[in-house]
Motif scaffolding. Structure first.
Motif, short mmCIF file in Angstrom:
data_model
loop_
_atom_site.label_atom_id
_atom_site.label_comp_id
_atom_site.label_asym_id
_atom_site.label_seq_id
_atom_site.Cartn_x
_atom_site.Cartn_y
_atom_site.Cartn_z
N SER A 103 0.67 -1.17 0.17
CA SER A 103 0.01 0.48 -0.07
C SER A 103 1.37 0.92 -0.11
N ASP A 139 0.83 5.81 0.06
CA ASP A 139 0.00 7.04 0.37
C ASP A 139 1.12 7.61 0.49
N GLN A 181 -2.68 15.24 -0.94
CA GLN A 181 -2.80 13.80 -1.45
C GLN A 181 -2.74 13.98 -3.07
N THR A 236 -3.29 7.94 -3.49
CA THR A 236 -3.60 6.09 -1.94
C THR A 236 -4.18 5.61 -3.09
N ASP A 251 -3.05 0.73 -3.68
CA ASP A 251 -2.30 -0.41 -3.21
C ASP A 251 -2.00 -1.17 -5.06
N LYS A 279 -6.41 2.28 -7.48
CA LYS A 279 -6.13 2.94 -6.79
C LYS A 279 -7.69 3.81 -5.86
N LYS A 280 -7.46 4.30 -4.56
CA LYS A 280 -8.29 4.43 -3.47
C LYS A 280 -9.69 4.84 -4.40
N ALA A 325 6.13 10.09 1.87
CA ALA A 325 5.24 8.86 0.57
C ALA A 325 5.43 7.56 2.32
N SER A 326 4.23 6.81 2.57
CA SER A 326 4.27 5.62 3.31
C SER A 326 4.62 4.52 2.26
#
Length: 286
Positions: free
Chosen positions: A79, A81, A88, A91, A93, A107-108, A260-261
């Motif tokens: 994932s 972000d 943003q 976001t 996967d 995408k989200k 980014a995370s």
């Protein structure tokens, strides 16, 4: 008569001794001639079949990042972000084969990007195509960079030690042969820790979409800084990325641009239908 025999005997003895000395002298001379000279190679004596200095450097990074173990897996999913300028950017996967020949971004917002058969697709067709190819290849390249150092068309030059956040790191410059990727004018300066050989940062330019004029990109290089490493199946991953402007004349990274995370890193051993092209998809060519 007796004296004559004594004279003949003396001459014979002297002659034999002289011949013996000449023989011994010849042996010593031949022995010196047979002494082997140790060959010294033009690359500083690396040795026949040994790695060059830059190849050894790259190999050390690959080993630190467990490249062989990474490639033993079929695919990796994570994932992501991403924020730039406090907003943003992406976001979702990301799933990719470990050899990066197939990629999917869910995408989200429900849209999907897919890279397969050397083509990029966006689904559904009504979805907004905004930097689709950039998103498709940039984030997966940053995650997979330690495993792609020796990709076909890569050219490397070992450079000087450079400071990064108070630590002296070894750097090397990466350029590409013409025709490699969406833009072969890109370059990277990678930073690696001389102690553990982990890749800690990479300065870079993005020339995609420049229509051949890369002057603007050359004037505005950026850098990604990898931190908060976590181990998944004995493979280290940086779970926090920070993005900065990069200025050689100002000592490297300067203003922070984004972050980014990376979470939920898992490996998949079967591809299945993950990368099948959806019926309601359109190809993104540029």
């Amino acid at each position: 008569m007796k004296n004559l025999w004594i004279l003949i005997l003396s001459i014979t003895i002297l002659s034999c001794n002289k011949n013996k000395k000449e023989e011994n002298k010849s042996v010593d001379h031949n022995a010196n001639d047979k002494t082997e000279t140790i060959p010294v190679e033009s690359d500083g004596g690396i040795g026949d079949g040994a790695l060059s200095i830059i190849d050894h450097h790259l190999k050390s990074i690959e080993q630190a990042h467990q490249k062989d173990n990474f490639l033993k897996h079929k695919a990796v999913r994570f994932s992501i972000d991403i924020f730039f300028g406090g907003k943003q950017h992406l976001t979702g996967d990301i799933t990719m084969l470990t050899n990066a020949t197939k990629i999917k971004i869910d995408k989200k917002d429900g849209s999907q990007l897919l890279y397969t058969k050397e083509k990029v697709f966006l689904s559904p067709k009504e979805a907004v195509d905004k930097q689709s190819r950039f998103d498709m290849f940039t984030w997966t390249y940053f995650l997979g960079l330690p495993y792609k150092l020796n990709d076909p068309g890569t050219q490397w030059e070992l450079e000087k030690m450079r400071p990064l956040k108070g630590v002296e790191l070894q750097t090397a410059r990466l350029t590409f042969d013409k025709g490699i990727g969406d833009s072969s004018d890109d370059w990277y300066v990678i930073y690696s820790d001389p102690k553990d050989h982990l890749l800690k940062a990479a300065a870079y330019i993005v020339t995609y979409g420049s229509d051949g004029d890369i002057s603007k990109a050359q004037e505005d290089p950026h850098a990604i800084y990898y931190k908060d490493f976590k181990t998944i199946d004995d493979i280290p991953f940086a779970t926090k990325w920070e993005f900065y402007t990069w200025r050689e004349d100002k000592g490297g990274i300067t203003d922070k641009l984004g972050e980014a995370s990376i979470t939920n890193i898992t490996f998949l051993d079967e591809e299945g239908s993950l990368f099948d092209i959806p019926e309601n998809a359109k190809e993104i060519k540029q």
